[in-house]
Design a protein around this motif. Structure first.
Motif, PDB file in Angstrom:
ATOM      1  N   ILE A  86       0.797  -1.363   0.028  1.00  0.00           N
ATOM      2  CA  ILE A  86       0.083   0.111   0.133  1.00  0.00           C
ATOM      3  C   ILE A  86       0.805   1.212   0.047  1.00  0.00           C
ATOM      4  N   HIS A  87       2.102   1.083   0.446  1.00  0.00           N
ATOM      5  CA  HIS A  87       3.141   2.126   0.342  1.00  0.00           C
ATOM      6  C   HIS A  87       4.231   1.700  -0.742  1.00  0.00           C
ATOM      7  N   GLY A  88       4.386   2.329  -1.670  1.00  0.00           N
ATOM      8  CA  GLY A  88       5.048   1.786  -2.942  1.00  0.00           C
ATOM      9  C   GLY A  88       6.520   1.506  -2.870  1.00  0.00           C
ATOM     10  N   ASP A  89       7.053   2.059  -1.638  1.00  0.00           N
ATOM     11  CA  ASP A  89       8.455   1.703  -1.618  1.00  0.00           C
ATOM     12  C   ASP A  89       8.945   0.751  -0.332  1.00  0.00           C
ATOM     13  N   GLU A  90       7.620  -0.138  -0.171  1.00  0.00           N
ATOM     14  CA  GLU A  90       7.836  -1.267   0.897  1.00  0.00           C
ATOM     15  C   GLU A  90       7.507  -2.515   0.243  1.00  0.00           C
ATOM     16  N   LEU A 119      -0.781  -3.140  -3.771  1.00  0.00           N
ATOM     17  CA  LEU A 119      -2.077  -2.326  -3.523  1.00  0.00           C
ATOM     18  C   LEU A 119      -1.952  -1.153  -4.185  1.00  0.00           C
ATOM     19  N   ASN A 120      -0.684  -0.307  -4.230  1.00  0.00           N
ATOM     20  CA  ASN A 120      -0.636   0.984  -4.835  1.00  0.00           C
ATOM     21  C   ASN A 120       0.158   1.084  -6.002  1.00  0.00           C
ATOM     22  N   ALA A 121      -0.387   0.984  -6.878  1.00  0.00           N
ATOM     23  CA  ALA A 121       0.128   0.511  -8.362  1.00  0.00           C
ATOM     24  C   ALA A 121       0.731   1.779  -8.701  1.00  0.00           C
ATOM     25  N   ALA A 122       0.596   2.902  -8.670  1.00  0.00           N
ATOM     26  CA  ALA A 122       1.235   4.094  -8.682  1.00  0.00           C
ATOM     27  C   ALA A 122       2.469   4.273  -8.075  1.00  0.00           C
ATOM     28  N   GLY A 123       2.417   4.169  -6.895  1.00  0.00           N
ATOM     29  CA  GLY A 123       3.551   4.185  -6.008  1.00  0.00           C
ATOM     30  C   GLY A 123       4.638   3.289  -6.231  1.00  0.00           C
ATOM     31  N   LEU A 124       4.332   2.057  -6.621  1.00  0.00           N
ATOM     32  CA  LEU A 124       5.146   1.026  -6.790  1.00  0.00           C
ATOM     33  C   LEU A 124       5.846   1.523  -8.097  1.00  0.00           C
ATOM     34  N   THR A 128       7.396   5.419  -4.728  1.00  0.00           N
ATOM     35  CA  THR A 128       7.037   6.391  -3.611  1.00  0.00           C
ATOM     36  C   THR A 128       5.998   5.672  -2.658  1.00  0.00           C
ATOM     37  N   ARG A 129       6.256   6.223  -1.393  1.00  0.00           N
ATOM     38  CA  ARG A 129       5.336   5.765  -0.319  1.00  0.00           C
ATOM     39  C   ARG A 129       3.851   6.017  -0.873  1.00  0.00           C
ATOM     40  N   ALA A 130       3.605   7.481  -1.113  1.00  0.00           N
ATOM     41  CA  ALA A 130       2.405   7.694  -1.429  1.00  0.00           C
ATOM     42  C   ALA A 130       1.670   7.237  -2.813  1.00  0.00           C
ATOM     43  N   PHE A 131       0.466   7.560  -2.984  1.00  0.00           N
ATOM     44  CA  PHE A 131      -0.141   7.221  -4.189  1.00  0.00           C
ATOM     45  C   PHE A 131       0.327   8.398  -5.073  1.00  0.00           C
ATOM     46  N   SER A 132       1.116   8.166  -6.068  1.00  0.00           N
ATOM     47  CA  SER A 132       1.822   9.224  -6.753  1.00  0.00           C
ATOM     48  C   SER A 132       1.154   9.379  -8.147  1.00  0.00           C
ATOM     49  N   GLY A 133      -0.052   9.195  -8.382  1.00  0.00           N
ATOM     50  CA  GLY A 133      -0.873   9.347  -9.706  1.00  0.00           C
ATOM     51  C   GLY A 133      -1.111  10.764 -10.112  1.00  0.00           C
ATOM     52  N   TYR A 134      -0.214  11.741 -10.071  1.00  0.00           N
ATOM     53  CA  TYR A 134      -0.300  13.058 -10.185  1.00  0.00           C
ATOM     54  C   TYR A 134       0.639  13.505 -11.282  1.00  0.00           C
ATOM     55  N   HIS A 135       0.491  14.598 -11.910  1.00  0.00           N
ATOM     56  CA  HIS A 135       1.436  15.229 -12.644  1.00  0.00           C
ATOM     57  C   HIS A 135       2.716  15.566 -12.003  1.00  0.00           C
ATOM     58  N   SER A 138       3.309  14.144  -6.494  1.00  0.00           N
ATOM     59  CA  SER A 138       2.962  13.899  -5.256  1.00  0.00           C
ATOM     60  C   SER A 138       1.671  13.268  -5.020  1.00  0.00           C
ATOM     61  N   GLY A 139       1.006  13.032  -3.754  1.00  0.00           N
ATOM     62  CA  GLY A 139      -0.052  12.435  -3.781  1.00  0.00           C
ATOM     63  C   GLY A 139      -0.432  12.051  -2.221  1.00  0.00           C
ATOM     64  N   GLY A 140      -1.305  11.357  -2.161  1.00  0.00           N
ATOM     65  CA  GLY A 140      -2.086  11.020  -0.944  1.00  0.00           C
ATOM     66  C   GLY A 140      -1.379   9.548  -0.335  1.00  0.00           C
ATOM     67  N   ASN A 141      -1.648   9.498   0.920  1.00  0.00           N
ATOM     68  CA  ASN A 141      -1.325   8.284   1.664  1.00  0.00           C
ATOM     69  C   ASN A 141      -2.680   7.333   1.699  1.00  0.00           C
ATOM     70  N   LEU A 142      -2.330   6.319   1.074  1.00  0.00           N
ATOM     71  CA  LEU A 142      -3.538   5.438   0.949  1.00  0.00           C
ATOM     72  C   LEU A 142      -3.882   4.838   2.202  1.00  0.00           C
ATOM     73  N   ASN A 143      -2.769   4.626   3.170  1.00  0.00           N
ATOM     74  CA  ASN A 143      -2.985   3.811   4.354  1.00  0.00           C
ATOM     75  C   ASN A 143      -3.522   5.115   5.277  1.00  0.00           C
ATOM     76  N   ARG A 144      -4.035   6.157   4.910  1.00  0.00           N
ATOM     77  CA  ARG A 144      -4.777   7.110   5.842  1.00  0.00           C
ATOM     78  C   ARG A 144      -6.069   7.515   5.103  1.00  0.00           C
ATOM     79  N   LEU A 145      -6.588   6.708   4.113  1.00  0.00           N
ATOM     80  CA  LEU A 145      -7.786   7.083   3.341  1.00  0.00           C
ATOM     81  C   LEU A 145      -8.724   5.992   3.620  1.00  0.00           C
ATOM     82  N   MET A 146      -8.779   5.143   4.263  1.00  0.00           N
ATOM     83  CA  MET A 146      -9.691   4.048   4.251  1.00  0.00           C
ATOM     84  C   MET A 146     -10.697   4.369   5.365  1.00  0.00           C
ATOM     85  N   PRO A 147     -11.980   4.043   4.946  1.00  0.00           N
ATOM     86  CA  PRO A 147     -12.517   3.896   3.952  1.00  0.00           C
ATOM     87  C   PRO A 147     -12.988   5.309   3.193  1.00  0.00           C
TER      88      PRO A 147
END
Length: 376
Positions: A86-90, A119-124, A128-135, A138-147
């Motif tokens: 869920i964190h892309g560097d882990e 879980l985090n396709a963009a971060g992987l 990056t740790r975050a969901f970095s699906g942005y231009h 940067s992005g949000g921490n998916l493990n702080r956004l459930m549900p």
């Protein structure tokens, strides 16, 4: 005649196939079917089903895809949700899942393993740790956004929030009786084998995982572990070492623990392997931070016990002169440390864990008192 018609209608309903709840898009990626929603109840028993979950769109209108492996045993049993990345560097947890799904035989499995190795396709993709699906990257921490609670917010939110919400609603919900979410420390630091647990049921899972450290911790709202426990699905977070590597020793440790959990739940045959040392139990975590910027030199090791006043690390200036000495503020156990010597003021250099009668344990309280601190 009226009664005959009713009987025929009833027989037709009984003989009709149950409507499938797993939603397929009709697409395939590398020969693997793509879904928009998972319901393990309509998947074949005694079989391994590999799927791609199309989570949402990326910025060029293509999809973010997450791999899902469902091993549905020939015998009835519990639903075990096992997730990683869920964190892309882990990364260590991904290797644990890959090995486990290769080894499990669905013909002898009781229950269902729902494994999501990434879980985090963009971060992987972007490391990056975050969901970095942005231009901007940067992005949000998916493990702080459930549900993603759309009723509360009135809208689905940004890309990361929507992504997290779809993982929760379309993969997690209804497909788990208990769960383990695999992590590592983030880039620049490392952990031992370390489990967060909140409740007595979660603590039992932690004991079966047999890590070096169990932290009875209230958790963080929005985390997979927290939100599953909140809906009565016992769950833990399991940290396995540091980021950006496949550490064979910790992967084997994680795999051994996950198998213990499955044995304990009656999913696979065997006796739990509890040969690893008894975990250190704590409930108070403290970061020892650097007051200065410079080069940190850590003087302790993971899982070491320290006493108040012991030197944990020094920080030097560019010429090698010591400008700060960091000491233990109380008796404790070494839980984590920075691995990058470049240190800014306020950076965590060493992380400690200890037991405190005043510390926070869990929503339901601490299942038991802490053991005596013993050197390993």
């Amino acid at each position: 005649m009226k009664y005959l018609t009713a009987i025929v209608a009833a027989l037709l309903v009984m003989s009709s196939p149950v409507m499938a709840q797993t939603v397929y898009t009709g697409d395939k990626v590398d020969g693997v079917a793509v879904i928009e929603k998972l319901d393990i109840s309509d998947l074949p028993t005694g079989a391994v089903t590999k799927l791609w979950f199309r989570v949402t769109d990326n910025s060029v209108g293509q999809g973010w895809y997450v791999p899902v492996v469902v091993i549905k045993g020939a015998k009835p049993g519990p639903k075990f949700l096992l997730t990683a990345g869920i964190h892309g560097d882990e990364l260590n947890g991904i290797a644990v899942i890959q090995q486990l799904v290769t080894d499990i035989d669905p013909k002898t499995l009781s229950g269902t393993l729902v494994a999501v190795p990434g879980l985090n396709a963009a971060g992987l993709e972007h490391s990056t740790r975050a969901f970095s699906g942005y231009h901007s990257g940067s992005g949000g921490n998916l493990n702080r956004l459930m549900p993603n609670d759309t009723a509360e917010h009135g809208h689905e939110g940004d890309a990361a929030t929507r992504y997290a919400g779809r993982l929760w609603s379309n993969i997690f919900t209804g497909n788990a009786d208990f769960a383990v979410d695999l992590h590592t420390q983030s880039r620049g630091g490392t952990y031992p084998a370390y489990v967060f647990a909140q409740t007595a049921q979660a603590r039992h899972i932690a004991d079966m995982l047999r890590p070096d450290v169990i932290n009875m911790d209230p958790g963080i709202d929005g985390a997979v572990e927290n939100m599953l426990n909140a809906i009565s699905v016992p769950a833990v977070t399991y940290e396995l070492g540091g980021a950006e590597v496949f550490d064979s020793k910790l992967i084997a440790r994680g795999l051994r623990g996950v198998r213990n959990v499955m044995i304990d739940r009656g999913m696979i045959a065997g006796i739990p392997d509890l040969s690893d040392p008894e975990p250190y139990l704590g409930n108070q975590v403290t970061n020892v931070e650097s007051p200065r910027g410079g080069w940190s030199h850590v003087k302790v090791k993971l899982n070491q016990n320290v006493r108040k006043g012991d030197v944990l690390a020094t920080v030097t200036d560019p010429f090698g002169q010591i400008i700060a000495t960091l000491t233990a503020p109380f008796d404790a156990h070494i839980l984590g440390m920075g691995t990058d010597p470049r240190t800014q003021p306020g950076d965590m250099v060493v992380r400690l864990i200890a037991w405190s009668d005043k510390g926070v344990c869990a929503r339901t309280g601490c299942p038991e008192t802490a053991p005596m601190v013993k050197s390993k």
